[in-house]
Design a protein around this motif. Structure first.
Motif, mmCIF file in Angstrom:
data_model
loop_
_atom_site.group_PDB
_atom_site.id
_atom_site.type_symbol
_atom_site.label_atom_id
_atom_site.label_comp_id
_atom_site.label_asym_id
_atom_site.label_seq_id
_atom_site.Cartn_x
_atom_site.Cartn_y
_atom_site.Cartn_z
ATOM 1 N N ASP A 1 60.102 -60.797 96.814
ATOM 2 C CA ASP A 1 59.412 -59.808 97.642
ATOM 3 C C ASP A 1 59.985 -58.403 97.490
ATOM 4 O O ASP A 1 59.264 -57.424 97.603
ATOM 5 C CB ASP A 1 59.525 -60.196 99.129
ATOM 6 N N TYR A 2 61.296 -58.335 97.308
ATOM 7 C CA TYR A 2 61.903 -57.004 97.262
ATOM 8 C C TYR A 2 62.613 -56.749 95.933
ATOM 9 O O TYR A 2 63.501 -55.903 95.846
ATOM 10 C CB TYR A 2 62.850 -56.790 98.449
ATOM 11 N N ALA B 1 62.324 -53.068 94.889
ATOM 12 C CA ALA B 1 62.787 -52.005 95.785
ATOM 13 C C ALA B 1 64.176 -51.545 95.334
ATOM 14 O O ALA B 1 64.927 -52.317 94.747
ATOM 15 C CB ALA B 1 62.840 -52.522 97.219
ATOM 16 N N SER C 1 68.388 -49.679 99.421
ATOM 17 C CA SER C 1 67.565 -49.630 100.623
ATOM 18 C C SER C 1 67.475 -50.987 101.306
ATOM 19 O O SER C 1 66.862 -51.114 102.349
ATOM 20 C CB SER C 1 66.159 -49.162 100.255
ATOM 21 N N SER D 1 68.764 -54.608 103.170
ATOM 22 C CA SER D 1 69.738 -54.998 104.181
ATOM 23 C C SER D 1 70.891 -55.748 103.508
ATOM 24 O O SER D 1 70.780 -56.186 102.360
ATOM 25 C CB SER D 1 69.083 -55.901 105.214
ATOM 26 N N GLY D 2 71.976 -55.897 104.260
ATOM 27 C CA GLY D 2 73.137 -56.602 103.725
ATOM 28 C C GLY D 2 72.793 -58.001 103.254
ATOM 29 O O GLY D 2 73.252 -58.452 102.207
ATOM 30 N N GLU E 1 69.872 -59.134 102.248
ATOM 31 C CA GLU E 1 69.045 -59.099 101.037
ATOM 32 C C GLU E 1 69.901 -58.788 99.810
ATOM 33 O O GLU E 1 69.745 -59.397 98.751
ATOM 34 C CB GLU E 1 67.928 -58.059 101.208
ATOM 35 N N ARG F 1 73.048 -60.774 94.972
ATOM 36 C CA ARG F 1 74.342 -61.051 94.356
ATOM 37 C C ARG F 1 74.440 -62.513 93.917
ATOM 38 O O ARG F 1 75.000 -62.817 92.867
ATOM 39 C CB ARG F 1 75.481 -60.750 95.354
ATOM 40 N N SER G 1 77.769 -61.154 106.862
ATOM 41 C CA SER G 1 76.626 -60.321 107.239
ATOM 42 C C SER G 1 75.273 -61.018 107.075
ATOM 43 O O SER G 1 74.246 -60.365 107.071
ATOM 44 C CB SER G 1 76.615 -58.989 106.484
ATOM 45 N N ARG H 1 55.139 -47.124 101.656
ATOM 46 C CA ARG H 1 55.550 -48.492 101.374
ATOM 47 C C ARG H 1 56.117 -49.147 102.631
ATOM 48 O O ARG H 1 55.829 -50.280 102.948
ATOM 49 C CB ARG H 1 56.584 -48.506 100.260
ATOM 50 N N VAL I 1 59.005 -55.994 104.702
ATOM 51 C CA VAL I 1 60.361 -55.835 104.190
ATOM 52 C C VAL I 1 60.728 -54.355 104.166
ATOM 53 O O VAL I 1 59.950 -53.547 103.685
ATOM 54 C CB VAL I 1 60.438 -56.380 102.749
ATOM 55 N N ALA J 1 61.685 -51.272 102.685
ATOM 56 C CA ALA J 1 61.823 -50.873 101.296
ATOM 57 C C ALA J 1 62.551 -49.554 101.195
ATOM 58 O O ALA J 1 62.696 -49.003 100.138
ATOM 59 C CB ALA J 1 60.432 -50.749 100.668
ATOM 60 N N SER J 2 63.023 -49.054 102.316
ATOM 61 C CA SER J 2 63.614 -47.713 102.271
ATOM 62 C C SER J 2 64.680 -47.593 103.333
ATOM 63 O O SER J 2 64.653 -48.245 104.365
ATOM 64 C CB SER J 2 62.521 -46.703 102.532
ATOM 65 N N SER J 3 65.648 -46.714 103.078
ATOM 66 C CA SER J 3 66.693 -46.513 104.064
ATOM 67 C C SER J 3 66.319 -45.387 105.006
ATOM 68 O O SER J 3 67.041 -45.086 105.932
ATOM 69 C CB SER J 3 68.006 -46.209 103.358
ATOM 70 N N GLN K 1 70.010 -58.443 110.391
ATOM 71 C CA GLN K 1 71.466 -58.437 110.409
ATOM 72 C C GLN K 1 72.018 -59.030 111.702
ATOM 73 O O GLN K 1 73.208 -59.278 111.801
ATOM 74 C CB GLN K 1 71.984 -57.004 110.257
#
Ligand SMILES: Nc1ncnc2c1ncn2[C@@H]1O[C@H](COP(=O)(O)OP(=O)(O)O)[C@@H](O)[C@H]1O
Ligand SMILES: [Mg+2]
Lengths: 270, 303
Positions: free
Chosen positions: A131-132, A135, A139, A141-142, A144, A149, A169, B273, B279, B281-283, B297
């Motif tokens: 899905d990502y 990207a 951007s 999350s930890g 993801e 990794r 995390s 997006r 999801v 896709a950006s910060s 998280q």
């Protein structure tokens, strides 16, 4: 493969004046899942660095697949202790995974691009990251990033997987997913796993043996053998109580042990 | 003379050719420079290349400027390369060397009593003064840079963007850092002579920074950076012809405009997006992405 994936004999590691561990004897068989536990600074990451060939032992012997560890061996997959990627890192998820496959190779790499794309795709699918995958990694999350990794470590089809706190995390559902993924991997491909973790419980259902390091002392054995009040009290040199609650192990009384400060939550999941 | 007439002139053609090669090199190296967080190092390298060129001009005359600029740039790039990627330490060392180099350069220039065009050239470039010798050294540098990048691009990218993992995989991170510094130093030294120390950043940083706003794919970012650098240099040279002004304001202006456009386009796209998908896709702190990032998280399971 018949011999052990990892073999440490009389292994000792000193860092400056400190001896992190010594007299370490450990064989990890193909397909075996070994969890490495211990407080911060007990030398867990350092142990993985030795197995990666990045750091020599101070004394003793280390063998990976029967030979001295070679830097960059394709047979060893590695999930580094998490440091979030820089938010502006100009890479997509699939690029990060691709670097795990052939980022260490010199040459233009123009041949076999279709096969490479396919391998990267499969690794991404394995950790449910498609899905990502396009990207920017910074951007994400930890959790993801952590799944990327794992994909990066598995994409080269390693026969030894070294993972340094890969559950950090992640929420509990994601932790379980990563553990299941690694467990499936070693069952289907006979990959040996050395899994450094701050928390034993998420890996308890799958772990074969535990290496518990505290301040230069250690115990090795099955979770039942190692995780006893007597053993941990000796390791920590203080009164430590190990309690088993609903199939989980709680350690009480050791600072910075893999304790569960969040007991109600953990129990509440079940 | 009109711009079209001027384009027929030999020295203008040579300038365009030199600019095109320089822009190619800058566009190829730029994304790695940006990815390694070395923008400030490029600035420092160009100032010390300026000092090296000015010193050579003072001591050995106009013929030695190229060598002086090259030595200054490569020596200091090696120092920066050897400092590795520890950004905090590196930035302060660069600041120290940069100001020292600038001071030296100004001293050398004020002691020099020859033609003032020679002096000024190192700061704002002498693109109309490009001669065949310059073209040859550009071509040689170009072949070396392209060759090394072709052979070492993947490990270089790995070592630049994911150094811990690259080291664990056996990539010679330190050696690549030094090799990259040499390529960067040589390119910077040529840039200093052709477009001047002040414009080098416009070529090595701005196009790559603009490209990074549009894509996170290293390949696409490199292609875009080359295109942006070419447009800035060739466009800048052509626009400067009729008014007879220096090329600096035109090149810098085009590069800057590209960057602003890419930044706006990039943030519009990320916002689209983020609102389209679940999801993050950006910060950027749009409410959707920060909420779902928090949710994923949170240690508390939702059931
Ligand atoms: N490069 C180094 N030089 C000297 N000591 C180090 C270095 N890296 C780590 N150490 C020391 O080794 C110890 C073990 O570190 P580490 O293996 O990272 O522990 P863990 O992963 O178990 O938290 C720490 O006390 C740390 O201070
Ligand atoms: Mg550690």
């Amino acid at each position: 493969m018949t011999g052990p994936a990892v073999s440490l004999t009389g292994a000792e590691l000193r860092r400056g004046p400190r001896t992190l561990w010594s007299g370490l004897e450990l064989d990890v068989a193909p397909g075996e899942f070994v969890a490495v536990l211990g407080p911060n600074g007990s030398g867990k990451t350092t142990l993985l660095q030795v197995l990666l060939g990045l750091l020599p032992l101070s004394s003793g012997q280390v063998r990976v697949h029967g030979a001295p560890p070679a830097r960059g061996s394709a047979a060893v997959g590695y999930v580094p202790q998490q440091r979030a990627l820089d938010p502006l890192t100009p890479l997509r998820g699939r690029d990060l995974v691709g670097l795990g496959l052939d980022g260490h190779r010199f040459g233009p790499g123009l041949r076999g691009r279709a096969r490479r794309r396919e391998q990267v795709h499969r690794a991404l699918a394995q950790v449910d990251a498609l899905d990502y995958a396009d990207a920017p990694v910074g951007s994400l999350s930890g959790g993801e990033q952590q799944r990327l990794r794992v994909a990066q470590a598995l994409v080269g089809d390693p026969s030894l997987l070294l993972a340094d706190e890969p559950l950090l995390s992640l929420d509990l559902a994601r932790q379980r997913e990563v553990v299941e993924l690694v467990d499936r991997r070693r069952r289907e491909h006979d990959t040996a796993v050395v899994f450094v973790t701050h928390e034993l419980n998420p890996v308890l259902p799958v772990v074969d043996r535990v290496l518990y390091l505290v301040d230069g002392r250690f115990r090795i054995g099955t979770p039942e053998e190692v995780m006893t009040s007597a053993n941990l009290s000796q390791l920590y040199r203080t009164d430590v109580e190990v309690v088993r609650v609903r199939g989980r192990i709680l350690v009480v009384g050791a600072e910075d042990a893999p304790v569960h400060h969040d007991v109600p939550e953990e129990v509440g999941v079940r | 003379m009109s711009t079209l007439d001027l384009l027929q002139l030999g020295f203008v053609r040579q300038a365009l050719l030199a600019g095109a090669v320089l822009a190619l090199l800058a566009g190829l190296l730029g994304p790695l420079v940006v990815g390694r967080g070395m923008a400030f190092a490029v600035h420092g390298t160009s100032e010390l290349s300026f000092a090296g060129g000015a010193g050579a001009l003072l001591l050995f005359g106009a013929g030695a400027v190229g060598w002086g600029a090259l030595v200054g740039a490569v020596v200091v790039a090696l120092v920066f390369g050897a400092l590795g990627l520890a950004a905090h330490e590196r930035d302060s060392v660069i600041g120290v060397l940069l100001s020292f180099g600038l001071g030296l350069g100004v001293l050398f220039q004020s002691l020099y009593t020859g033609r003032s065009a020679n002096k000024f050239g190192l700061l704002v470039g002498q693109i109309v003064g490009v001669d065949t010798g310059d073209l040859v050294s550009l071509a040689v540098t170009g072949v070396v840079v392209v060759g090394v990048l072709g052979l070492a691009y993947r490990p270089l990218l790995f070592a630049s963007l994911d150094p811990t993992m690259a080291a664990a995989r056996g990539v010679p991170v330190r050696a690549l850092s030094v090799a990259f510094a040499v390529l960067l130093g040589a390119t910077t030294a040529l840039g200093v002579q052709i477009v001047g120390a002040l414009l080098v950043l416009s070529l090595l940083i701005t196009p790559a920074a603009a490209a990074a706003r549009l894509t996170a794919s290293p390949l696409r970012a490199t292609v875009l950076a080359v295109v942006f650098a070419e447009v800035a240099v060739l466009g800048g040279i052509v626009l400067s012809l009729a008014p007879g002004l220096p090329i600096s304001p035109f090149v810098a202006g085009i590069a800057f405009a590209t960057y602003v456009i890419c930044r706006v386009a990039g943030s519009l796209r990320t916002r689209r997006r983020a609102s389209r998908t679940r999801v993050p896709a950006s910060s950027t702190a749009t409410s959707t992405s920060s909420q779902s990032a928090l949710a994923s998280q949170s240690p508390r399971p939702r059931s």
